[in-house]
Design an enzyme around this catalytic site. Sequence first.
Site, PDB file in Angstrom:
ATOM      1  N   LYS A 210     116.027  34.674  22.378  1.00 36.24           N
ATOM      2  CA  LYS A 210     115.918  34.777  23.834  1.00 36.24           C
ATOM      3  C   LYS A 210     114.529  34.323  24.284  1.00 36.24           C
ATOM      4  O   LYS A 210     114.390  33.494  25.171  1.00 36.24           O
ATOM      5  CB  LYS A 210     116.183  36.233  24.236  1.00 36.24           C
ATOM      6  CG  LYS A 210     116.142  36.485  25.717  1.00 36.24           C
ATOM      7  CD  LYS A 210     116.598  37.905  26.019  1.00 36.24           C
ATOM      8  CE  LYS A 210     116.258  38.286  27.441  1.00 36.24           C
ATOM      9  NZ  LYS A 210     116.693  39.646  27.784  1.00 36.24           N
ATOM     10  N   GLU A 216     109.640  36.172  13.233  1.00 36.37           N
ATOM     11  CA  GLU A 216     110.601  36.005  12.125  1.00 36.37           C
ATOM     12  C   GLU A 216     111.442  34.756  12.336  1.00 36.37           C
ATOM     13  O   GLU A 216     111.597  33.915  11.445  1.00 36.37           O
ATOM     14  CB  GLU A 216     111.546  37.214  12.042  1.00 36.37           C
ATOM     15  CG  GLU A 216     110.922  38.508  11.569  1.00 36.37           C
ATOM     16  CD  GLU A 216     110.441  39.377  12.712  1.00 36.37           C
ATOM     17  OE1 GLU A 216     110.115  38.829  13.796  1.00 36.37           O
ATOM     18  OE2 GLU A 216     110.349  40.604  12.522  1.00 36.37           O
ATOM     19  N   GLY A 270     119.007  41.472  24.646  1.00 36.67           N
ATOM     20  CA  GLY A 270     119.291  40.946  23.308  1.00 36.67           C
ATOM     21  C   GLY A 270     120.503  41.595  22.666  1.00 36.67           C
ATOM     22  O   GLY A 270     121.421  40.924  22.187  1.00 36.67           O
ATOM     23  N   ARG A 271     120.557  42.929  22.673  1.00 31.43           N
ATOM     24  CA  ARG A 271     121.655  43.612  21.979  1.00 31.43           C
ATOM     25  C   ARG A 271     122.967  43.551  22.755  1.00 31.43           C
ATOM     26  O   ARG A 271     123.982  44.088  22.301  1.00 31.43           O
ATOM     27  CB  ARG A 271     121.267  45.057  21.659  1.00 31.43           C
ATOM     28  CG  ARG A 271     120.830  45.869  22.864  1.00 31.43           C
ATOM     29  CD  ARG A 271     120.127  47.141  22.418  1.00 31.43           C
ATOM     30  NE  ARG A 271     119.516  47.880  23.506  1.00 31.43           N
ATOM     31  CZ  ARG A 271     118.310  47.592  24.028  1.00 31.43           C
ATOM     32  NH1 ARG A 271     117.633  46.548  23.600  1.00 31.43           N
ATOM     33  NH2 ARG A 271     117.809  48.325  24.994  1.00 31.43           N
ATOM     34  N   GLU A 356     118.650  51.588  19.869  1.00 32.54           N
ATOM     35  CA  GLU A 356     117.642  50.843  20.625  1.00 32.54           C
ATOM     36  C   GLU A 356     117.823  51.113  22.126  1.00 32.54           C
ATOM     37  O   GLU A 356     116.863  51.128  22.881  1.00 32.54           O
ATOM     38  CB  GLU A 356     117.735  49.341  20.328  1.00 32.54           C
ATOM     39  CG  GLU A 356     116.492  48.581  20.753  1.00 32.54           C
ATOM     40  CD  GLU A 356     116.420  47.175  20.195  1.00 32.54           C
ATOM     41  OE1 GLU A 356     115.500  46.891  19.418  1.00 32.54           O
ATOM     42  OE2 GLU A 356     117.288  46.348  20.525  1.00 32.54           O
ATOM     43  N   HIS A 387     133.665  57.827  -0.767  1.00 31.51           N
ATOM     44  CA  HIS A 387     133.164  58.092  -2.121  1.00 31.51           C
ATOM     45  C   HIS A 387     131.639  58.167  -2.129  1.00 31.51           C
ATOM     46  O   HIS A 387     131.021  58.046  -3.179  1.00 31.51           O
ATOM     47  CB  HIS A 387     133.665  57.007  -3.078  1.00 31.51           C
ATOM     48  CG  HIS A 387     135.161  56.971  -3.136  1.00 31.51           C
ATOM     49  ND1 HIS A 387     135.881  57.611  -4.116  1.00 31.51           N
ATOM     50  CD2 HIS A 387     136.071  56.422  -2.285  1.00 31.51           C
ATOM     51  CE1 HIS A 387     137.174  57.429  -3.870  1.00 31.51           C
ATOM     52  NE2 HIS A 387     137.318  56.722  -2.773  1.00 31.51           N
ATOM     53  N   LYS A 515     104.908  45.801  15.775  1.00 32.09           N
ATOM     54  CA  LYS A 515     104.730  44.339  15.796  1.00 32.09           C
ATOM     55  C   LYS A 515     103.271  43.997  16.025  1.00 32.09           C
ATOM     56  O   LYS A 515     102.687  43.148  15.360  1.00 32.09           O
ATOM     57  CB  LYS A 515     105.516  43.738  16.974  1.00 32.09           C
ATOM     58  CG  LYS A 515     106.967  43.460  16.722  1.00 32.09           C
ATOM     59  CD  LYS A 515     107.444  42.496  17.830  1.00 32.09           C
ATOM     60  CE  LYS A 515     108.850  42.772  18.251  1.00 32.09           C
ATOM     61  NZ  LYS A 515     109.258  42.051  19.448  1.00 32.09           N
TER      62      LYS A 515
HETATM   63  C1  G6Q Z   1     117.578  43.612  21.609  1.00 31.95           C
HETATM   64  C2  G6Q Z   1     116.171  43.432  21.371  1.00 31.95           C
HETATM   65  C3  G6Q Z   1     115.811  42.735  20.080  1.00 31.95           C
HETATM   66  C4  G6Q Z   1     115.837  41.219  20.171  1.00 31.95           C
HETATM   67  C5  G6Q Z   1     115.108  40.655  18.970  1.00 31.95           C
HETATM   68  C6  G6Q Z   1     115.084  39.149  18.973  1.00 31.95           C
HETATM   69  O1  G6Q Z   1     118.036  44.089  22.604  1.00 31.95           O
HETATM   70  O2  G6Q Z   1     115.610  42.828  22.467  1.00 31.95           O
HETATM   71  O3  G6Q Z   1     116.600  43.130  19.000  1.00 31.95           O
HETATM   72  O4  G6Q Z   1     117.128  40.746  20.257  1.00 31.95           O
HETATM   73  O5  G6Q Z   1     113.798  41.145  18.951  1.00 31.95           O
HETATM   74  O6  G6Q Z   1     114.460  38.660  20.108  1.00 31.95           O
HETATM   75  P1  G6Q Z   1     114.572  37.171  20.523  1.00 31.95           P
HETATM   76  O7  G6Q Z   1     116.007  36.854  20.784  1.00 31.95           O
HETATM   77  O8  G6Q Z   1     113.716  36.998  21.722  1.00 31.95           O
HETATM   78  O9  G6Q Z   1     114.076  36.361  19.350  1.00 31.95           O
END
Ligand code: G6Q
Length: 550
Positions: A210, A216, A270-271, A356, A387, A515
């Site tokens: 996003k 990463e 994001g989620r 989250e 199990h 972070k």
């Molecule tokens: C979700 C969070 C988080 C996000 C990641 C990746 O709601 O915002 O999990 O999706 O940190 O972020 P980017 O899509 O910006 O790389």
Amino acid sequence: MFGKKPEANKSRAWKKLEKHYKKMRDVEMRDLFRKDPQRAERYTINLDSMMLDYSKNRITDRTMAYLLMLAKESKLAEKVEAMFKGDKINSTENRAVLHVALRNRENSPIYVDGKNVMPEINAVLAKMRKFSEDVRLGKFVGQTGKKLTNIVNIGIGGSDLGPKMATEALRKYWGKDIKCYFISNIDGTACSEVLNKVNPEETLFIVCSKTFTTIETLTNAKTCRKWLVDALGEHAVAKHFVAVSTNAKEVEKFGINTENMFEFWDFVGGRYSVWSAIGLSIAIAVGMDNFEKMLDGAHEMDMHFKYTEFSKNIPVILGLLGVWYNDFFHFNNTAVVPYDQYLQYVPAYLQQLVMESNGKFVSNDDTFIKYQTSPVIFGGAGTDVQHSFFQMIHQGTSIVPVDFIVPAISHNEIGEHHEILLANVLAQGEALMKGKTVKEAYDEMRRAGKPKEEAKRLKKYKSFPGNRPSNTIIFKKVDPYTLGMLIAMYEHKTFVEGVIWNIDSFDQMGVELGKQMALSILPELQNNASGISHDASTANLIATIRRLRN
Ligand code: G6Q
């Protein structure tokens, strides 16, 4: 937006529930079932081919009445409306929350800052359709003219968990020659293991971010880009890399042509982004028609959530039950157990969605909260987990409400497999509810011929307390439509809980501190630089890592 309100635990309904809990804590579900033959029927909701049975919960009609009163006092109806209307309910970030617009299949206008967002959403869906079809049909090919059959999603958190969960859930719908891979972790192993399996000529990388600033994702994308350029040259990037982002500037800077970029917007968290172009890997794997069926299923759940009275509203009931256990019984863990191998990543997906969203300690009124918010979510596919952690669920000292997710038909109906699986999930729910008294355990052992002394010695160990709650969600089969319904159901359940707890379920500031500190520690590891002053433990760990790496 809704004015300051009293803390959630000071409301009238909350107080009533506290009193009511004292009566309910010793009530046995087996007695409730015995006294009321209609119980199962009364506490069941059907929606299309999906059914929620919530009768195995420690509730009575009175409990439900108080919980519904709590929903009312929390202004749940108004808040649902506000979300669907595009109001900026993500107050800390001043953003609308419109994952529901991404699957607004009626295409009715939804306005953010006076602008209808539907035309842009539809344009991206059309672009996804064209691109996914071109890849699937071999019209959009790699640098050397070969079909792109390895789809590698590079993203993390919300830009990974949704596509990973959904492509796995819909594995049976994958195009014949398509294979999907996911790289999320900064651990070089994640990248290496995927790159070892694919060949550059046939590989499409989808960089999902996003913000397009996530360390990463950018690090993994750079490594993959270098791997590709080493094999096929700089020109190949345009044929093998696409991006999904809200940040065109950074995408361009990275070296991906913005023509190969799929856009999404600030109003998609994001989620909650699996329904956006973040789902491009799903669309390529299962075809855009199936992706749209997933949106259709989610839309059906949206309409159910928006228009159905709360007493018959699946996400509302699930959310209220979550609050009932979390805040009154203090059962602060929830297990989600899908009885379908293809749903194996659903618990991990829900961990992010729930924890989250609702793992917050400040209320919408800027106060520190004095009641419990998000539970801990864990889970795994049944019967495997029977199990492992089910020992604790049956006999542990803390009680863990369970959601059982059950498709009546398997995609792989081999011999008796699925019937055995179904018998198991039903047995688990029944066993958790009924338990086995010490006397029952004793009698059973005696009937089986165990000597008296041994039966006496073992009777407590072999007893089960029972009275342990579960919901059962049954549907026909894991198909795109049902998956859409299921995930939307959990999104709205999470929303309901967030509303009752009076928190912003749509920010995630809690991930920032770690972070930030990692960025300052990095040069200390790389150059032996001395950075910020650390506590003794961290300083010692840094020194040890330096020593071991040298
Ligand atoms: C979700 C969070 C988080 C996000 C990641 C990746 O709601 O915002 O999990 O999706 O940190 O972020 P980017 O899509 O910006 O790389």
